[in-house]
Design an enzyme around this catalytic site. Structure first.
Site, mmCIF file in Angstrom:
data_model
loop_
_atom_site.group_PDB
_atom_site.id
_atom_site.type_symbol
_atom_site.label_atom_id
_atom_site.label_comp_id
_atom_site.label_asym_id
_atom_site.label_seq_id
_atom_site.Cartn_x
_atom_site.Cartn_y
_atom_site.Cartn_z
ATOM 1 N N LYS A 188 31.862 -3.542 -31.356
ATOM 2 C CA LYS A 188 30.037 -2.677 -30.766
ATOM 3 C C LYS A 188 30.395 -2.230 -29.761
ATOM 4 O O LYS A 188 30.274 -0.883 -29.453
ATOM 5 C CB LYS A 188 29.601 -3.760 -30.438
ATOM 6 C CG LYS A 188 28.199 -3.274 -30.525
ATOM 7 C CD LYS A 188 26.973 -4.639 -30.225
ATOM 8 C CE LYS A 188 27.900 -5.353 -28.745
ATOM 9 N NZ LYS A 188 26.815 -6.461 -29.182
ATOM 10 N N SER A 189 30.785 -3.058 -28.582
ATOM 11 C CA SER A 189 31.372 -2.074 -27.069
ATOM 12 C C SER A 189 31.871 -0.718 -27.023
ATOM 13 O O SER A 189 31.206 0.059 -26.869
ATOM 14 C CB SER A 189 31.848 -3.314 -26.481
ATOM 15 O OG SER A 189 31.550 -4.862 -26.551
ATOM 16 N N ARG B 223 30.435 3.153 -26.252
ATOM 17 C CA ARG B 223 31.208 3.537 -25.605
ATOM 18 C C ARG B 223 31.189 4.747 -26.006
ATOM 19 O O ARG B 223 30.925 6.198 -25.554
ATOM 20 C CB ARG B 223 31.622 2.292 -24.537
ATOM 21 C CG ARG B 223 31.565 1.301 -23.731
ATOM 22 C CD ARG B 223 32.498 0.940 -23.687
ATOM 23 N NE ARG B 223 31.892 0.043 -22.473
ATOM 24 C CZ ARG B 223 31.474 -1.132 -22.790
ATOM 25 N NH1 ARG B 223 30.571 -1.192 -23.822
ATOM 26 N NH2 ARG B 223 30.914 -2.367 -22.235
ATOM 27 N N ARG C 107 13.942 -8.846 -22.698
ATOM 28 C CA ARG C 107 15.654 -8.338 -21.661
ATOM 29 C C ARG C 107 15.566 -7.546 -20.607
ATOM 30 O O ARG C 107 15.248 -6.672 -20.985
ATOM 31 C CB ARG C 107 16.438 -7.870 -22.724
ATOM 32 C CG ARG C 107 16.817 -8.476 -24.253
ATOM 33 C CD ARG C 107 18.001 -8.525 -25.160
ATOM 34 N NE ARG C 107 19.213 -8.814 -24.605
ATOM 35 C CZ ARG C 107 20.423 -8.261 -25.046
ATOM 36 N NH1 ARG C 107 20.395 -7.572 -26.168
ATOM 37 N NH2 ARG C 107 21.698 -9.213 -24.042
ATOM 38 N N SER D 83 24.137 -8.607 -16.254
ATOM 39 C CA SER D 83 24.531 -7.377 -16.784
ATOM 40 C C SER D 83 25.862 -6.845 -16.652
ATOM 41 O O SER D 83 25.032 -6.433 -15.936
ATOM 42 C CB SER D 83 23.493 -7.585 -18.043
ATOM 43 O OG SER D 83 24.531 -6.353 -19.290
ATOM 44 N N GLN E 275 26.784 -4.461 -18.297
ATOM 45 C CA GLN E 275 26.092 -3.388 -18.956
ATOM 46 C C GLN E 275 24.958 -2.083 -17.587
ATOM 47 O O GLN E 275 24.393 -1.399 -18.217
ATOM 48 C CB GLN E 275 24.508 -3.456 -19.902
ATOM 49 C CG GLN E 275 26.031 -4.128 -21.566
ATOM 50 C CD GLN E 275 24.713 -4.263 -23.007
ATOM 51 O OE1 GLN E 275 23.802 -4.505 -21.890
ATOM 52 N NE2 GLN E 275 25.838 -4.853 -23.391
ATOM 53 N N SER F 201 31.052 -10.247 -17.000
ATOM 54 C CA SER F 201 31.885 -9.686 -18.194
ATOM 55 C C SER F 201 32.808 -9.175 -17.736
ATOM 56 O O SER F 201 32.560 -7.086 -18.091
ATOM 57 C CB SER F 201 31.024 -9.464 -19.059
ATOM 58 O OG SER F 201 30.262 -10.161 -19.758
ATOM 59 N N GLU G 141 29.752 -13.068 -24.182
ATOM 60 C CA GLU G 141 29.820 -12.889 -25.055
ATOM 61 C C GLU G 141 29.967 -13.688 -26.314
ATOM 62 O O GLU G 141 29.556 -14.604 -27.530
ATOM 63 C CB GLU G 141 30.276 -11.657 -25.586
ATOM 64 C CG GLU G 141 29.488 -11.422 -26.961
ATOM 65 C CD GLU G 141 27.699 -10.839 -27.367
ATOM 66 O OE1 GLU G 141 28.084 -10.336 -28.131
ATOM 67 O OE2 GLU G 141 27.282 -10.429 -26.041
ATOM 68 N N HIS H 58 20.060 -13.029 -23.015
ATOM 69 C CA HIS H 58 20.801 -11.638 -24.206
ATOM 70 C C HIS H 58 20.192 -12.028 -24.807
ATOM 71 O O HIS H 58 18.354 -11.827 -24.476
ATOM 72 C CB HIS H 58 22.140 -12.573 -24.373
ATOM 73 C CG HIS H 58 23.766 -12.629 -23.658
ATOM 74 N ND1 HIS H 58 24.703 -12.502 -24.269
ATOM 75 C CD2 HIS H 58 22.845 -11.966 -22.497
ATOM 76 C CE1 HIS H 58 25.606 -12.269 -23.037
ATOM 77 N NE2 HIS H 58 24.434 -12.000 -21.973
#
Length: 430
Positions: free
Chosen positions: A30-31, A35, A127, A173, A175, A202, A317, A344
């Site tokens: 997914k990651s 991207r 979130r 995060s 992200q 992460s 995760e 999350h």
């Protein structure tokens, strides 16, 4: 491809009759898929994404990019084609419950000519998003956000983001950093981004972001800790080959661990951008054996699991499935360093504490993790909180504890729509 809404349906977790020994082929990361889609949308020519993940998150990401004027052809299951075009509004983006969409697309929307509205599932509004919103405002982007600083929000794109310097607290995060970096080469001045706050979780996902940016032609300097410098310049279209999803593979590896079997993930690359070393150390500490050969990653279980003390901040995760393994171990475990997973898909720490305790485990909840004391587990209804990773944890426990019923297995469509069928087939082969 139509958007696959998560279907809510109860599901009795299948129990394994004996050791599970099999080879699985799983969809792409997914990651990496997320991207690759963003980098392809910002490139100076067409891109191809081979072996992409087809799931709710990536379907919604593709739909969001189309709304912004990018041609994303997902008609072939194993080979998507992306033709960048002028980014435009007005547009509406449904983020679902995906952190990648709500954090990767607003910076890109700043480059669009016109307003772009973002909203998603009800819990998506809970979130955290404020840090990236504030950073974008500092870079000259006008954004209207909810009082919480998150969804729903509107990015008023002007076709240009000035860029320059920004500070972000990315402790909630990684992200927040990745979302800004992915679009930064298209900012007029590029981006110098500095993190200020508790450690960024992460870290392997940040390395994936910088590796993929460089592969697309960007100049990125991350030599100074907690600072990223991206030079302005073109991103190039290319072919992206997506690796199998390591987080998605973890429940299948866990099946080998809890049943004393062997599970091999086919199609594993010789060089990976995912945190395979960290996962190997964790599973080895829990009592498994991890081996890599040409194109394969194999986990063998010994039939017993050991308790561990682990900082999971780099692989947060994976916390739900690791917690499930800990609940089945022969001694206590302490899993720390994951306070951010409270933001999350659900508050994963609180959810795990509640559901593992309902199944009979002794659980102590900390701000940043859990202490799990194994006790005899029993049948229970295991709530999944619209969270695919909670469903995975329940399924792992159900392999050896009869009577575990998931309140909703439909939430696994977020990253692996075929999970129920794959899992049932796995248990049937024991």
């Amino acid at each position: 491809m139509a958007v696959m809404a998560a279907e809510s349906r109860p599901w009795p977790a299948p129990t394994a009759a004996g050791p599970i020994s099999t080879t699985v082929r799983l969809p792409g990361s997914k990651s990496m898929t997320a991207r690759a889609l963003v980098l392809a949308a910002l490139a100076d020519g067409p891109s191809v994404i081979e072996a992409p993940l087809q799931a709710r998150d990536t379907t919604l990401m593709s739909a969001g990019l189309r709304a912004l004027g990018v041609a994303v052809d997902t008609s072939a299951d194993d080979r998507w084609r992306v033709e960048p075009g002028p980014l435009r509004g007005p547009a509406t983006v449904d983020v679902g419950l995906a952190g990648t969409i709500m954090r990767f697309l607003p910076p890109l929307a700043g480059l669009a000519d016109g307003p772009v509205e973002f909203d998603g599932d009800p819990h998506a509004r809970n979130r955290p998003l404020r840090p990236i919103v504030e950073a974008l405002r500092a870079l000259g982007v006008r954004i209207e956000a909810a009082p919480s600083g998150g969804l729903p929000l509107t990015v008023h794109g002007t076709g240009l983001v000035a860029g320059g310097e920004a500070v972000v607290d990315a402790s909630g995060s990684s992200q927040f950093v990745s979302g800004l970096l992915l679009s930064a080469p298209r900012f007029a001045k590029g981006l110098t981004l500095r993190h200020e706050g508790p450690p960024v979780p992460s870290a392997p996902h940040l390395r994936m972001t910088t590796h993929m940016l460089r592969a697309a032609g960007a100049t990125v300097d991350d030599s100074v800790p907690e600072t990223w410098v991206v030079e302005p310049g073109a991103l190039h279209g290319r072919t992206w080959t997506i690796e199998p999803d390591l987080s998605g593979a973890l429940p299948f590896f866990a099946a080998a661990m809890v049943t004393g079997g062997t599970v091999t993930l086919a199609g594993w690359p010789a060089q990976s951008w995912q945190p395979v070393e960290q996962l190997s150390r964790l599973l080895t500490a829990l009592g498994g054996e991890v081996t890599r050969t040409a194109g394969e990653l194999t986990v063998r279980g010994a039939g017993t699991l050991r308790g561990i003390t682990a900082d999971l901040s780099e692989v947060s995760e994976m916390t739900p499935v690791i917690a499930a393994l800990a609940a089945l171990a022969d001694g206590p475990s302490e899993l720390r360093g994951v306070e951010h997973i409270r933001g999350h898909e659900t508050d994963r720490i609180a959810a795990l504490a509640t559901e593992l305790a309902k199944a009979g485990a002794g659980v102590t909840e900390f701000p940043d993790g859990l202490r799990i004391e194994p006790r005899p587990l029993h049948a229970t209804s295991f709530a999944t909180y619209a969270d695919h990773r909670m469903a995975h944890a329940a399924a792992v426990i159900g392999l050896t504890v009869p009577g575990i019923e998931l309140t909703d297995v439909g939430c696994t469509s977020k990253t692996l729509p075929e999970f129920p069928e794959l899992w049932a087939g796995l248990a049937a082969r024991s």
